[in-house]
Enzyme design. Sequence first.
Site, mmCIF file in Angstrom:
data_model
loop_
_atom_site.group_PDB
_atom_site.id
_atom_site.type_symbol
_atom_site.label_atom_id
_atom_site.label_comp_id
_atom_site.label_asym_id
_atom_site.label_seq_id
_atom_site.Cartn_x
_atom_site.Cartn_y
_atom_site.Cartn_z
ATOM 1 N N ASP A 1 41.130 41.165 43.273
ATOM 2 C CA ASP A 1 41.018 39.841 42.647
ATOM 3 C C ASP A 1 41.723 38.853 43.575
ATOM 4 O OD1 ASP A 1 41.247 37.552 41.104
ATOM 5 O OD2 ASP A 1 42.612 38.437 39.650
ATOM 6 N N GLU B 1 44.568 29.831 42.801
ATOM 7 C CA GLU B 1 43.861 30.060 41.531
ATOM 8 C C GLU B 1 44.814 30.623 40.485
ATOM 9 O OE1 GLU B 1 41.337 32.371 38.566
ATOM 10 O OE2 GLU B 1 42.959 33.076 39.817
#
Lengths: 341, 340
Positions: free
Chosen positions: A172, A200
Amino acid sequence: MLENLKNLCELNGISGDEGSVRDYIINQLDGKAEYKIDNLGNIIAFKKGAKTPDKKVMISAHMDEVGGLVTYINQDGTLKFEAVGGVDPRVVFGRRVTVGRNNVNGVIGSKAVHMLNDDEKKTAVKFEQMNIDIGCTSKEQAEECVSLGDSVCFCSEYCLFGDGKIKGKAIDDRAGCAIMLKLIEQELQYDTYFTFVVQEEIGLRGATVAAYSVEPDYAIVLEATTAADVPNASDEKQVCKLGNGPVVSFMDRHTVYSKELYELCFDTAKEHSIPCQTKTMIAGGNDAGAIHLSKGGVKTCAISVPCRYLHSPSCVIDKNDFENTYELTKNLLDRIFNNDI
Amino acid sequence: MDIEKTIEALACENGISGDEFPASAKAAEMLSQYLDVTVDDFGNVFGVSKAFDESKETLLLDAHIDEIGMIVTYITDDGFLKVDKCGGLDMRLLLAQQVDVLGRETVTGVVISTPPHLEKDSKKLPEIEDIYIDVGMSKESAEKVISAGDRVYINNSLIRLQNDYVSSKALDDRAGVAAILYALELLKDKQTKYNIKVQFSVQEEIGVRGATIGAYKSDADIALAVDVSFAKTIDDKPDKCGELSKGAMIGVAPSLSREVSDKLISVAKCNNIPYQIEVMGGNTGTDADVIGITKAGIKTCTVSIPLKYMHTPVEVVSIADIENTGKLIAKFCETEEKSC
């Protein structure tokens, strides 16, 4: 694509310190796409296609990963740190980490299990109770090796295991980055924007400014999303399953996705016999949350690789899901440009 | 002998309680440079000095060869493994750990962890019943390579920290094995006060079992149980622990021979070998507990290497502590009398 995924996962790049990931990607982009680096450190790449479409499409993935930051050096030479991004403290205790630009080895431990009272034996060690031991015996000595604000990164080698599974840290969202690199490697039918974004994990910050700069009409966010297909989760709480293909969400905590794009994803998957699934829980969120609200609004979808143990040093994905996420994205792109929407 | 290389080679071998053969084989190979070596059916490694002199007392040097880990008990329909503990497992660090399953081949797995959105309480630790291992396989594939009874461990080989500290799995008690090997290196071609026997005992972590039969067979008069003990971490009170880099911890306890404790202390003092005293109120939780009451009794003491983060895959020791422990054992073997 797997080679890039391996290399990307083994790089360290917690939110706000994505430099080494950025350098690797820039190196791969050279000669294949135009790009610029914006003020936050996002890579905004543009790949010229055979034709210039009447709409602007942006594909986005984030470069950063979860980890920690050194916040204090104790008198005994151990380090206090704070989590960066959403990390369960139970996947951090008892681990090896590397600290700072010199990649100093450290371990996270506390008093031995033998010394714990009954309560302590049942309770997870909180971040504020954890210390990183780099083997220094005094604050002064530690100050020569590390500085406050140094990144703390998980140590976890990328490896293939089981029946086509991949384990590594930072899947991720290096998985999304690797898929974008593969798309950029080939000749495209239409001009396309690719954004490799920062921050993010601490609030979709890189994507916010990248979307502002690109001003897309459509956006595809490539992600890794929580799969909870493990024995102690009931079927409806498993969210999505490894091996069942890319995950396309209708809604999560940040975004209600474009219905048109959602349907186009499944239609495209069906047309090309690509397995595809949706999330069975309204959970999580990703850069789509920032992108779809950019300027006057952007039609956005997210295509994710289902990933077990997300935000831990041992993320696990299925190789086929990863490849099918690429296939679906590539075909979806064609459908968007071919005015199927 | 390079102590760091020795400890590295020992610690990377597998030897979870009851299945110690890889670690035993490595230790036996190293021990055979100094002694006549045998390995019994349990995996216990025994060494006897080549020049055995009936007129001398026999000293048994013991360290345990096993390490903590897990054991596969069941394979679910989805191919996940259920496990139980082998020894005092630290439940604080299991979730999302990468593990090796020692099946017909070594299989990589990950301990499952429930993702945050399903987790009502991330402060709670799992019980062993909640632990499953994800080997990324269907039940059918898993059964081809994995069986109930296979051992599972967290495979952290040795890394170097700052100063002379190293971190690895299984330093408890491969550090003790390394210290004994170093003592034998120092004693090479030297006269000793005792006949020297060595045992690297199995199944310490599940109840000091290997040492029970080993000590029985040894006919020793005196024994040193060389293990690791608690070094102070930032979270410990100083009165409960020793410290890293301060030398071997010499045990003083009602269950230990005060005579041997005193001789160890005296030998350390006379030879300027750093040491610490570790006082225990009853038994010691080491092989010494059973060795001392073997047959008609063996005068036994503990010599422990200070270690941080015991029973984790990130145990930490000082190389100098292993070296100084080896020196202390060697001088103890050489020294005729208590005084010097």
